[in-house]
Scaffold this active site. Structure first.
Site, PDB file in Angstrom:
ATOM      1  N   ASP A 161      -8.477  -9.027   3.954  1.00 16.32           N
ATOM      2  CA  ASP A 161      -8.229  -7.875   4.824  1.00 16.32           C
ATOM      3  C   ASP A 161      -9.280  -7.740   5.912  1.00 16.32           C
ATOM      4  OD1 ASP A 161      -7.270  -5.524   5.908  1.00 16.32           O
ATOM      5  OD2 ASP A 161      -7.933  -4.253   4.268  1.00 16.32           O
ATOM      6  N   GLU A 180       0.817  -1.207   0.000  1.00 13.55           N
ATOM      7  CA  GLU A 180       0.000   0.000   0.000  1.00 13.55           C
ATOM      8  C   GLU A 180       0.856   1.264   0.000  1.00 13.55           C
ATOM      9  OE1 GLU A 180      -4.104  -1.519   2.051  1.00 13.55           O
ATOM     10  OE2 GLU A 180      -2.586  -0.757   3.424  1.00 13.55           O
ATOM     11  N   GLU A 228     -12.812  -2.370  11.822  1.00 12.30           N
ATOM     12  CA  GLU A 228     -12.761  -1.585  10.590  1.00 12.30           C
ATOM     13  C   GLU A 228     -13.879  -1.948   9.614  1.00 12.30           C
ATOM     14  OE1 GLU A 228      -9.628  -1.016   6.846  1.00 12.30           O
ATOM     15  OE2 GLU A 228      -9.001  -2.051   8.682  1.00 12.30           O
TER      16      GLU A 228
END
Length: 753
Positions: free
Chosen positions: A416, A342, A444
Site C-alpha cells: 500500500d 476495505e 500518505e
C-alpha cells in the site's frame, strides 16, 4: 525598543495603503495622524526585519511550472522574437482556440511579443488534421510519426523561408505540441534546427482525486478539494481552467473527480449537472472526466433490491445511467471502481467475480467508447492469506476474462504505497489483461506535504524493474504501456496531491510529483533526473548553480526519506489511522494486517517478514530468476532485505560488513543527518530563488528535520528492546524515552478517511 502592532492597527495601515489618494485627504486630521503614526512604526518594523518586499510581492507557487517569466538574455530574446513573434494557429475548434490563447499569453510574457497574424506572415504555424497534413507536404515533414495524440515541433525551410511548425493529427496533439514548444522557451533552449517528435506511449493518463462531495480530501494534505460542488454548476473558478492548463502541459488526459470510496450521490442528476460543467471546461484541454462509482448504487439510489451484476434489472439500471451521462457528456471517460476492498461493496457480495462485476459496467460503457478501471487493491482477513499475496491470488485466475474495455488498476507495490516496495507481482502475470499502473502522488506514508520528497526516482525504479515475464527486458513499463503483450489500451493513474492551497500541493517541491507523473505517464521511459531539472528551471530558477543544487537534492530525497522511515525493506510502521509519524509499536487494531507489528515482526531472534518458501512464500508469485534471487538473503537487494526475510540481529549486511542491528541504527541516524544536510543546502540558496518560494520550503524543512529525529529516536529505541544490543558508540542515546515518544497523539492529523 520593542514595537508591537496589533491586528487592527496593521489592518488600518493596509486599508490606508489601498485607499485612493483623493479619499485619504478627506480623513479627519486627528484620525489621519493616528494612522500615520502606525504607518511609520509599521514600516520601520518591516524594514528592520527585512521582509517588506516579501509582504506584498513574490512568487507564491500558484503559477506552477507555467510561469512564463520574461526572457532577460538579449541574444536569446532576439532569436525567440524572430522565430515566434508572429504566429498562426489554424482551425476554430475550442482546443485550437485554447492553443492560440496560450501562445498569446505565454509569448506576451516571455518575449513581450504576441501577434496572431495570417499564415503567410507568420513565423510559427500550429495545425492539426488536414491543415497539418498540407503543411507537412509543403515542408517535407513525415506527420505519420506524430501518432495518435502526438506532435511534431520542427524548424523547416521552404524557398529560403524559415518557420517553426507544430503539427499533429489531432487538436489535442497540437495543444500538447504548443506546450512543448513553450517549454523549450522556458528552458532557454535554442530553437534553430529544432526537431522534436513525441507521442504518448500510454493512452489513459489519469489523475485520481480522492475527493469527497463535502470537499474533504482523503489522504490529501494541501487543503480542501478544488471542486466546490455546492457552488457548481453556476460558479466556475479560474482554478478549474488553470488545473486543466497544467494537466494539458504534461499530457494528462483524464481526471477522476471523486473518491474511490465513492458516494452514490455522484450519479444523481443533481451532481451529474455539476460534473457536466467540469467536463465542458476540461474538454478543450483534451481532458475527459471519469467518476468513481459505488457498486451498490442500484440499491442505494436506484430503488432496486439487489446490485448483483448478473441480474437483468441491475444491468439495465447501469445501461440507463450510462446513457443518461453520455447524453450530457459525450466524451465521458468511464468508471473507476473500488470493490470488495476495505468494506466497499462489490460483486463478491453476491458470489460473483471481479470480472463479472467489471464486465457488467464495461458492457454499459462500450457503445459510447467508455472504459472501466477496476482496482486490484483487495485484501480481506477472512481469506487466511498474507496480505501482499492476495491481489495476485484473486486476479490471476481471471486473466483473459475481462472485456476489452476493462483495465485492472494495480498499485505499484503489493502492500500500500509504502516509501519503498518491490513491484507488484501482478505486473507480467496477466498477459491477456491490460494492467494500469496506480501511483500515489499525495504522500500518505511519506511525511505528508511537509516533507521534501521528489517521487521521480521511485516511479523510475518501479517502471524500470524487470518482471522477466517474457525473459530479460520485460520491464514494468513495457507491461503497462501495452508493448509486452500487445494490448490496444494502456493506462497510468496517479492519486492526486492537489488542493486549495495557493501553491496547489501544500509544498512547492511537491508540485514536481504532479509534473513527473504526467511526464512518465506520457513516456514511462523518461529519466527522473531530466524531468527534475526541467521542473526546477521552469518553476524555481534557470541559474546553473541553483538548478544543479536543487536537482541533486530532489534526486536524493526519496532515498533519504526511506532511510528516515523504513530502511532495509521495513514497511507499514507508521502511526495508526492517519499514518503520521512512527508507530512500530502499533499492535491493537481490528485486524492483524493493519498493525505495524504484523509487518516488521521484531523479536529477540531478529526482524523482518519471511516471504520466502520457508515463510509465506510470496516470492513464488514472481518470475524466475527473481523468485530464486529474492528467496536468498545473500542475493536479495538490501533495499528489500527485510521485506522478504526475517533475519537475526547479527546478520552481516554485505555492503557495509556491519551486523544488521548496527546497520539499522546507522540508516536511521544517517537519514536524520541527510535531512539536516538538505536543510543546510537549501539555506545556501537564499537570494538565488524567489524569497516566498525559498521561505515556504525552508519552513517545511524545519518540520521535516524535527520529524526525522522523531522517527530515528522512536524506531531505534523501539527495536532496541528486541535486539538487546547497545546503540553503537558512534551515535548517541535519544533524549526522549520510548514511553514519551509512544505517548504522543495526533487526533486531528490531516488526511484521514
Amino acid at each position: 525598543m520593542r514595537l508591537t502592532l496589533g491586528f487592527h492597527e496593521i489592518r488600518l495601515v493596509i486599508l490606508l495603503l489601498r485607499m485612493p489618494y483623493f479619499c485619504r485627504i478627506n480623513i479627519r486630521v486627528k484620525y489621519f495622524k493616528d494612522v500615520m503614526k502606525y504607518l511609520i512604526v509599521f514600516f520601520l518594523l518591516v524594514s528592520q526585519c527585512g521582509f517588506a518586499s516579501n509582504l506584498f510581492h513574490g512568487e507564491d507557487g500558484y503559477r506552477l511550472w507555467l510561469k512564463y517569466d520574461a526572457i532577460q538574455q538579449s541574444e536569446l530574446l532576439k532569436s525567440y522574437t524572430e522565430l515566434l513573434g508572429n504566429y498562426h494557429v489554424y482551425g476554430d475548434s475550442d482546443t485550437m482556440q485554447v492553443a492560440r490563447e496560450e501562445l498569446q499569453f505565454a509569448l506576451g510574457n516571455m518575449i513581450n511579443r504576441s501577434r496572431h497574424v495570417g499564415a503567410d506572415e507568420a513565423t510559427l504555424l500550429v495545425a492539426s488534421g488536414e491543415n497539418a497534413t498540407q503543411l507537412a507536404e509543403r515542408y517535407s515533414v513525415n506527420i505519420g510519426r506524430a501518432e495518435g495524440e502526438g506532435y511534431i515541433v520542427k524548424q523547416v525551410t521552404n524557398n529560403n523561408e524559415t518557420k517553426i511548425v507544430v503539427l499533429a493529427n489531432t487538436d489535442a496533439g497540437a495543444l500538447y505540441g504548443v506546450f512543448r514548444l513553450l517549454k523549450e522557451v522556458q528552458l532557454h533552449k535554442p530553437l534553430h534546427a529544432l526537431n522534436i517528435i513525441s507521442a504518448p506511449k500510454i493512452s489513459l493518463r489519469v489523475l485520481n482525486h480522492w475527493d469527497d462531495l463535502d470537499r474533504h480530501v482523503e489522504r490529501g494534505y494541501a487543503g480542501q478539494s478544488i471542486w466546490d460542488w455546492h457552488k457548481l454548476p453556476e460558479y466556475r473558478y479560474q482554478r478549474y481552467v488553470d488545473y486543466a492548463r497544467a494537466n494539458a502541459s504534461v499530457g494528462i488526459n483524464g481526471t477522476v473527480l471523486n473518491n474511490v470510496n465513492a458516494d452514490p450521490l455522484i450519479l444523481t442528476p443533481h451532481y451529474l449537472e455539476k460534473v457536466k460543467v467540469l467536463a465542458d471546461l476540461f474538454r478543450p484541454y483534451g481532458i475527459r472526466v471519469y467518476l468513481s462509482v459505488k457498486f451498490s448504487s442500484p440499491q442505494l439510489i436506484g430503488n432496486l433490491s439487489t446490485s448483483d451484476p448478473i441480474d437483468p434489472e441491475v444491468q439495465q439500471w447501469w445501461k440507463d445511467k450510462v446513457a443518461e451521462i453520455y447524453a450530457d457528456i459525450p466524451d465521458f471517460g468511464g468508471f473507476l471502481v473500488k470493490a470488495n476492498s476495505e468494506g466497499q461493496p462489490g460483486p463478491g457480495d453476491f458470489g460473483r467475480t471481479h470480472a463479472q462485476g467489471a464486465n457488467m459496467l464495461a458492457k454499459a460503457l462500450a457503445p459510447f467508447g467508455g472504459n472501466v478501471m477496476w482496482r486490484a487493491f483487495v485484501y480481506a482477513n477472512e481469506k487466511g492469506e498474507e496480505r501482499s499475496k492476495q491481489a495476485y491470488s484473486e486476479f490471476t485466475p481471471l486473466d483473459g476474462k475481462f472485456d476489452e474495455n476493462v483495465l485492472v488498476q494495480v498499485k505499484n507495490g503489493p502492500i500500500d504505497f509504502q516509501p519503498r516496495e518491490p513491484f507488484s507481482p501482478l505486473f507480467g502475470a496477466m498477459p491477456e489483461t491490460p494492467l494500469m499502473m496506480e501511483f500515489q502522488i499525495t504522500m500518505e506514508y511519506l511525511g505528508f506535504s511537509t516533507h521534501f520528497v521528489y517521487l521521480g526516482p521511485m516511479y523510475e525504479e518501479v517502471l524500470q524493474s524487470d518482471t522477466y515475464a517474457k525473459g530479460e527486458g520485460s520491464t514494468v513499463a513495457k507491461v503497462i504501456d501495452g508493448e509486452l503483450f500487445d494490448h490496444r489500451i494502456s493506462g497510468m493513474a496517479g492519486v492526486s496531491n492537489i488542493g486549495t492551497d495557493r501553491n496547489w500541493t501544500g509544498h512547492i517541491i511537491l508540485q514536481s510529483n504532479w509534473y513527473v507523473f504526467g511526464r512518465m505517464a506520457w513516456d514511462p521511459e523518461s529519466k527522473a533526473s531530466e524531468v527534475a531539472e526541467d521542473w526546477v528551471r521552469m518553476t524555481l530558477s534557470n541559474e546553473k548553480s541553483a538548478v544543479a543544487a536543487i536537482t541533486n537534492m530532489m534526486m536524493t530525497s526519496h532515498q533519504t526519506v526511506v532511510d528516515v522511515m523504513t530502511p532495509l525493506g521495513l514497511h507499514h510502521i507508521m502511526g495508526a489511522g492517519h499514518h503520521y509519524g512512527p508507530g512500530p509499536w502499533v499492535d491493537s487494531l481490528g485486524r492483524d494486517d493493519w498493525n505495524s507489528t504484523y509487518y516488521h515482526r521484531a523479536a529477540k531472534d531478529g526482524i523482518g517478514f519471511d516471504r520466502t518458501p520457508e515463510g509465506v512464500n510470496a516470492t513464488e508469485q514472481y518470475f524466475s530468476p527473481l523468485k530464486e534471487l529474492w528467496s536468498n538473503p545473500q542475493s536479495t537487494p538490501e533495499k528489500y532485505l527485510l521485506w522478504f526475510h526475517h533475519l537475526p540481529w547479527d546478520f552481516e549486511v554485505e555492503s557495509s560488513g556491519r551486523p544488521l542491528w548496527d546497520e539499522l541504527v546507522y540508516r536511521y541516524f544517517q537519514g536524520a543527518e541527510q535531512v539536516s544536510e538538505m536543510a543546510a543546502k537549501w539555506d545556501d540558496l537564499e537570494g538565488q530563488i524567489d524569497p516566498l518560494q525559498f521561505r515556504q520550503v525552508q519552513m517545511a524543512l524545519d518540520i521535516q528535520e524535527k520529524e526525522a529525529i522523531w522517527w530515528r529516536d522512536a524506531c531505534v529505541l523501539y527495536f532496541q528492546q528486541f535486539s538487546e544490543r547497545p546503540i553503537p558508540a558512534k551515535w548517541f542515546t535519544p533524549k526522549h524515552s520510548l514511553a514519551e515518544l509512544k505517548a504522543r497523539s495526533f487526533p486531528h492529523a490531516p488526511g484521514q478517511g
